[in-house]
Enzyme design. Structure first.
Site, PDB file in Angstrom:
ATOM      1  N   LEU A 150       0.861  -1.198   0.000  1.00  0.00           N
ATOM      2  CA  LEU A 150       0.000   0.000   0.000  1.00  0.00           C
ATOM      3  C   LEU A 150       0.897   1.247   0.000  1.00  0.00           C
ATOM      4  CD1 LEU A 150      -3.144   0.492   0.081  1.00  0.00           C
ATOM      5  CD2 LEU A 150      -2.820   1.138   2.468  1.00  0.00           C
ATOM      6  N   GLY A 151       1.824   1.247  -0.968  1.00  0.00           N
ATOM      7  CA  GLY A 151       2.697   2.411  -1.143  1.00  0.00           C
ATOM      8  C   GLY A 151       2.050   3.368  -2.121  1.00  0.00           C
ATOM      9  N   ARG A 152       2.886   4.039  -2.924  1.00  0.00           N
ATOM     10  CA  ARG A 152       2.343   5.025  -3.889  1.00  0.00           C
ATOM     11  C   ARG A 152       1.293   4.379  -4.787  1.00  0.00           C
ATOM     12  NH1 ARG A 152       8.336   6.455  -3.836  1.00  0.00           N
ATOM     13  NH2 ARG A 152       8.424   4.329  -4.611  1.00  0.00           N
ATOM     14  N   ILE A 153       1.650   3.245  -5.424  1.00  0.00           N
ATOM     15  CA  ILE A 153       0.730   2.647  -6.398  1.00  0.00           C
ATOM     16  C   ILE A 153      -0.404   1.910  -5.685  1.00  0.00           C
ATOM     17  CG2 ILE A 153       0.522   1.074  -8.360  1.00  0.00           C
ATOM     18  CD1 ILE A 153       3.556   1.613  -8.904  1.00  0.00           C
ATOM     19  N   ARG A 173       4.529  -4.205   5.880  1.00  0.00           N
ATOM     20  CA  ARG A 173       5.259  -4.488   7.128  1.00  0.00           C
ATOM     21  C   ARG A 173       4.796  -3.562   8.247  1.00  0.00           C
ATOM     22  NH1 ARG A 173      10.910  -4.180   4.158  1.00  0.00           N
ATOM     23  NH2 ARG A 173       9.696  -2.436   3.340  1.00  0.00           N
ATOM     24  N   GLY A 229       3.059  -6.166  -9.529  1.00  0.00           N
ATOM     25  CA  GLY A 229       4.311  -5.790  -8.847  1.00  0.00           C
ATOM     26  C   GLY A 229       5.506  -6.377  -9.582  1.00  0.00           C
ATOM     27  N   ARG A 230       5.955  -7.533  -9.132  1.00  0.00           N
ATOM     28  CA  ARG A 230       7.054  -8.244  -9.786  1.00  0.00           C
ATOM     29  C   ARG A 230       6.737  -9.731  -9.811  1.00  0.00           C
ATOM     30  NH1 ARG A 230       8.361  -4.331 -11.888  1.00  0.00           N
ATOM     31  NH2 ARG A 230      10.310  -3.178 -11.803  1.00  0.00           N
ATOM     32  N   ASP A 254       0.518  -9.142 -14.955  1.00  0.00           N
ATOM     33  CA  ASP A 254       1.255  -8.238 -15.852  1.00  0.00           C
ATOM     34  C   ASP A 254       2.744  -8.543 -15.796  1.00  0.00           C
ATOM     35  OD1 ASP A 254       1.513  -5.894 -17.589  1.00  0.00           O
ATOM     36  OD2 ASP A 254       2.414  -4.888 -15.854  1.00  0.00           O
ATOM     37  N   GLU A 259      10.650 -13.116 -17.276  1.00  0.00           N
ATOM     38  CA  GLU A 259      10.217 -12.352 -18.452  1.00  0.00           C
ATOM     39  C   GLU A 259      11.330 -12.302 -19.508  1.00  0.00           C
ATOM     40  OE1 GLU A 259       8.921  -8.508 -17.022  1.00  0.00           O
ATOM     41  OE2 GLU A 259       7.502  -9.423 -15.640  1.00  0.00           O
ATOM     42  N   HIS A 277       3.823  -7.076 -19.301  1.00  0.00           N
ATOM     43  CA  HIS A 277       4.468  -6.031 -18.478  1.00  0.00           C
ATOM     44  C   HIS A 277       4.235  -4.638 -19.089  1.00  0.00           C
ATOM     45  CE1 HIS A 277       8.001  -5.339 -15.469  1.00  0.00           C
ATOM     46  NE2 HIS A 277       7.225  -4.267 -15.540  1.00  0.00           N
ATOM     47  N   VAL A 278       2.967  -4.273 -19.162  1.00  0.00           N
ATOM     48  CA  VAL A 278       2.610  -3.000 -19.831  1.00  0.00           C
ATOM     49  C   VAL A 278       1.993  -1.969 -18.888  1.00  0.00           C
ATOM     50  CG1 VAL A 278       2.296  -4.001 -22.139  1.00  0.00           C
ATOM     51  CG2 VAL A 278       0.340  -3.939 -20.549  1.00  0.00           C
TER      52      VAL A 278
HETATM   53  P1  NAP Z   1       6.379   2.014  -2.803  1.00  0.00           P
HETATM   54  O1  NAP Z   1       5.691   3.328  -2.731  1.00  0.00           O
HETATM   55  O2  NAP Z   1       7.773   1.898  -2.290  1.00  0.00           O
HETATM   56  O3  NAP Z   1       5.436   0.948  -2.061  1.00  0.00           O
HETATM   57  C1  NAP Z   1       5.871  -0.325  -1.735  1.00  0.00           C
HETATM   58  C2  NAP Z   1       4.840  -0.954  -0.786  1.00  0.00           C
HETATM   59  O4  NAP Z   1       5.216  -2.311  -0.559  1.00  0.00           O
HETATM   60  C3  NAP Z   1       4.766  -0.274   0.571  1.00  0.00           C
HETATM   61  O5  NAP Z   1       3.439  -0.251   1.015  1.00  0.00           O
HETATM   62  C4  NAP Z   1       5.608  -1.182   1.469  1.00  0.00           C
HETATM   63  O6  NAP Z   1       5.151  -1.073   2.818  1.00  0.00           O
HETATM   64  C5  NAP Z   1       5.286  -2.548   0.848  1.00  0.00           C
HETATM   65  N1  NAP Z   1       6.318  -3.555   1.103  1.00  0.00           N
HETATM   66  C6  NAP Z   1       7.633  -3.491   0.759  1.00  0.00           C
HETATM   67  N2  NAP Z   1       8.269  -4.601   1.186  1.00  0.00           N
HETATM   68  C7  NAP Z   1       7.339  -5.359   1.812  1.00  0.00           C
HETATM   69  C8  NAP Z   1       7.385  -6.620   2.463  1.00  0.00           C
HETATM   70  N3  NAP Z   1       8.530  -7.329   2.570  1.00  0.00           N
HETATM   71  N4  NAP Z   1       6.243  -7.118   2.985  1.00  0.00           N
HETATM   72  C9  NAP Z   1       5.088  -6.410   2.899  1.00  0.00           C
HETATM   73  N5  NAP Z   1       4.977  -5.222   2.277  1.00  0.00           N
HETATM   74  C10 NAP Z   1       6.099  -4.699   1.741  1.00  0.00           C
HETATM   75  O7  NAP Z   1       6.449   1.507  -4.301  1.00  0.00           O
HETATM   76  P2  NAP Z   1       5.440   1.806  -5.517  1.00  0.00           P
HETATM   77  O8  NAP Z   1       5.839   3.057  -6.208  1.00  0.00           O
HETATM   78  O9  NAP Z   1       4.031   1.670  -5.020  1.00  0.00           O
HETATM   79  O10 NAP Z   1       5.826   0.567  -6.489  1.00  0.00           O
HETATM   80  C11 NAP Z   1       5.683  -0.751  -6.028  1.00  0.00           C
HETATM   81  C12 NAP Z   1       6.295  -1.742  -7.004  1.00  0.00           C
HETATM   82  O11 NAP Z   1       5.446  -1.913  -8.126  1.00  0.00           O
HETATM   83  C13 NAP Z   1       7.639  -1.364  -7.629  1.00  0.00           C
HETATM   84  O12 NAP Z   1       8.725  -1.628  -6.760  1.00  0.00           O
HETATM   85  C14 NAP Z   1       7.683  -2.224  -8.882  1.00  0.00           C
HETATM   86  O13 NAP Z   1       8.312  -3.458  -8.617  1.00  0.00           O
HETATM   87  C15 NAP Z   1       6.204  -2.467  -9.190  1.00  0.00           C
HETATM   88  N6  NAP Z   1       5.805  -1.792 -10.455  1.00  0.00           N
HETATM   89  C16 NAP Z   1       5.413  -2.550 -11.520  1.00  0.00           C
HETATM   90  C17 NAP Z   1       5.041  -1.927 -12.697  1.00  0.00           C
HETATM   91  C18 NAP Z   1       4.609  -2.718 -13.885  1.00  0.00           C
HETATM   92  O14 NAP Z   1       4.859  -2.283 -15.000  1.00  0.00           O
HETATM   93  N7  NAP Z   1       3.933  -3.847 -13.692  1.00  0.00           N
HETATM   94  C19 NAP Z   1       5.094  -0.536 -12.817  1.00  0.00           C
HETATM   95  C20 NAP Z   1       5.498   0.195 -11.712  1.00  0.00           C
HETATM   96  C21 NAP Z   1       5.850  -0.444 -10.529  1.00  0.00           C
HETATM   97  P3  NAP Z   1       6.122  -1.377   4.068  1.00  0.00           P
HETATM   98  O15 NAP Z   1       7.434  -0.710   3.764  1.00  0.00           O
HETATM   99  O16 NAP Z   1       5.397  -0.825   5.252  1.00  0.00           O
HETATM  100  O17 NAP Z   1       6.242  -2.849   4.142  1.00  0.00           O
HETATM  101  C1  8YV Z   2       8.612  -0.516 -16.500  1.00  0.00           C
HETATM  102  C2  8YV Z   2       8.170  -1.078 -14.044  1.00  0.00           C
HETATM  103  O1  8YV Z   2       7.973  -1.351 -17.400  1.00  0.00           O
HETATM  104  O2  8YV Z   2       8.576   1.043 -13.086  1.00  0.00           O
HETATM  105  C3  8YV Z   2       8.635  -0.185 -12.948  1.00  0.00           C
HETATM  106  O3  8YV Z   2       9.037  -0.732 -11.904  1.00  0.00           O
HETATM  107  O4  8YV Z   2       8.102  -2.248 -13.910  1.00  0.00           O
HETATM  108  C4  8YV Z   2       7.713  -0.489 -15.331  1.00  0.00           C
HETATM  109  O5  8YV Z   2       7.211   0.797 -15.187  1.00  0.00           O
HETATM  110  C5  8YV Z   2       9.984  -1.022 -16.414  1.00  0.00           C
HETATM  111  O6  8YV Z   2      10.673  -0.533 -15.331  1.00  0.00           O
HETATM  112  C6  8YV Z   2      10.711  -0.668 -17.699  1.00  0.00           C
HETATM  113  O7  8YV Z   2      12.040  -0.978 -17.610  1.00  0.00           O
END
Ligand code: NAP
Ligand code: 8YV
Length: 320
Positions: A150-153, A173, A229-230, A254, A259, A277-278
């Site tokens: 429950l971070g930014r996204i 956490r 996420g990942r 996604d 990948e 992954h879009v």
């Molecule tokens: P963020 O603001 O850092 O939020 C991360 C969240 O995950 C926080 O709520 C954090 O809370 C929680 N977290 C981290 N480690 C944890 C653990 N071990 N157990 C439980 N909760 C945990 O990050 P964001 O900007 O929302 O981005 C999140 C992730 O989305 C990125 O790191 C990336 O991998 C993925 N993403 C994917 C795409 C895509 O294209 N599919 C695009 C953008 C991002 P706590 O610290 O309190 O645990």
């Molecule tokens: C991108 C992502 O597809 O921001 C991330 O963590 O997974 C995606 O926005 C990727 O990082 C492109 O390299």
């Protein structure tokens, strides 16, 4: 005067290259393999990267000061090695948050209501030939959604979900202050309490394969897993077994463990919706990410600070 050199290993959004070329000398190599670094590249001071950046590449760049990652998730960068060497790592938070949250909702609806399959049915001429598309067994109506992250996204997804009238809970956490969503101190506890689990945590050692057979069993027979996420966070073989055996009802993914390889067993399943992954992949959002990569490098050399350094490397530039 000699321009500061920025190394770009592998592919990256063209706008990163165009923006960097205004102020830096851009050096390109095919991949992040250290054997591709020639002696004349040893004065490189910055790297811009989308994907993998191993410590071994940092080792052959003695003057490296900053690694600007294209993406908010920086699991491809060996950040512990960078931190130990005093190298700053930056990422691209915030500028993609709303786009990724939009995609998560789209993937959730596609998974539950089988909309991609319904469109394919129409395009194949089956509507006029065979009659109406079958009713979707699943619906968002009456669901309770759990957010793993429950971070930014995650918060942005939760805000959207409020408008859909579903109940919302989460696991992180540490609980977040000032929110009405129900907090669960364990992931299994969250999965047992909801029927829809949305994964939006970073890919770290602590999250690796945490969505496992036990969590999927707790989610239950009406359960749906959405992962934006990942891929590393989900035990993919356990997920495939759970989908095949009816342990859960469906999944929308996604991201994947290896990948761009997607297991055939996953592709063969009727109860999944799969995207390559879009989540952030619109022109407007990728342009904003590209600008932030270039701006981080420019700010580092102009002001001594990156705009968006990751928490592990809160460094400022040493006077040279
Ligand atoms: P963020 O603001 O850092 O939020 C991360 C969240 O995950 C926080 O709520 C954090 O809370 C929680 N977290 C981290 N480690 C944890 C653990 N071990 N157990 C439980 N909760 C945990 O990050 P964001 O900007 O929302 O981005 C999140 C992730 O989305 C990125 O790191 C990336 O991998 C993925 N993403 C994917 C795409 C895509 O294209 N599919 C695009 C953008 C991002 P706590 O610290 O309190 O645990
Ligand atoms: C991108 C992502 O597809 O921001 C991330 O963590 O997974 C995606 O926005 C990727 O990082 C492109 O390299």
């Amino acid at each position: 005067m000699h321009r500061t050199r920025v190394l770009v290993p592998g592919k990256i959004n063209q706008r990163v290259i165009d923006r960097l070329a205004d102020a830096f000398e851009v050096v390109r190599i095919e991949s992040a393999d250290p054997v591709l670094v020639t002696p004349d590249m040893r004065d490189v001071k910055a790297v811009a990267v989308a994907g993998r950046l191993p410590g071994a590449l940092m080792d052959v760049l003695p003057q490296l000061e900053i690694i600007a990652n294209f993406g908010v998730g920086y699991d491809g960068v060996e950040v512990a090695r960078a931190a130990a060497k005093g190298i700053t790592v930056s990422n691209t938070p915030d500028v993609l948050t709303e786009e990724v949250a939009d995609t998560a909702i789209g993937l959730l609806l596609n998974t539950l209501r089988q909309l991609p399959r319904a469109e394919e049915y129409l395009r194949q001429g089956r509507w006029s030939r065979d009659g109406a598309f079958p009713l979707s067994p699943l619906s968002l109506r009456g669901r309770s959604v759990g957010l793993y992250g429950l971070g930014r996204i995650g918060l942005s997804i939760a805000r959207r979900l409020e408008a859909f009238g579903v109940s919302i809970a989460y696991h992180t956490r540490s609980p977040r202050e000032g929110l009405s969503y129900v907090y669960h101190p364990t992931l299994t506890g969250l999965a047992a309490a909801v029927d829809t689990l949305v994964v939006i945590v970073p890919g770290t050692e602590a999250t690796r394969r945490t969505v496992n057979a036990e969590v999927l069993a707790a989610l239950g027979g009406n359960g749906v897993l959405i992962n934006v996420g990942r891929g590393s966070t989900v035990d993919e073989p356990a997920l495939i077994a759970a989908l095949q055996g009816g342990v859960i009802a469906g999944a929308g993914l996604d991201v994947f463990e290896n990948e761009p390889q997607v297991p055939d067993a996953l592709m063969a399943l009727p109860n999944v919706s799969l995207l390559p992954h879009v989540a952030s992949a619109s022109v407007v959002t990728r342009n904003a990410m590209a600008d932030l990569v270039a701006d981080n490098i420019a700010a580092w050399f102009a002001t001594g600070k990156a705009l968006t350094p990751v928490p592990e490397t809160p460094f400022t530039r040493r006077a040279v």
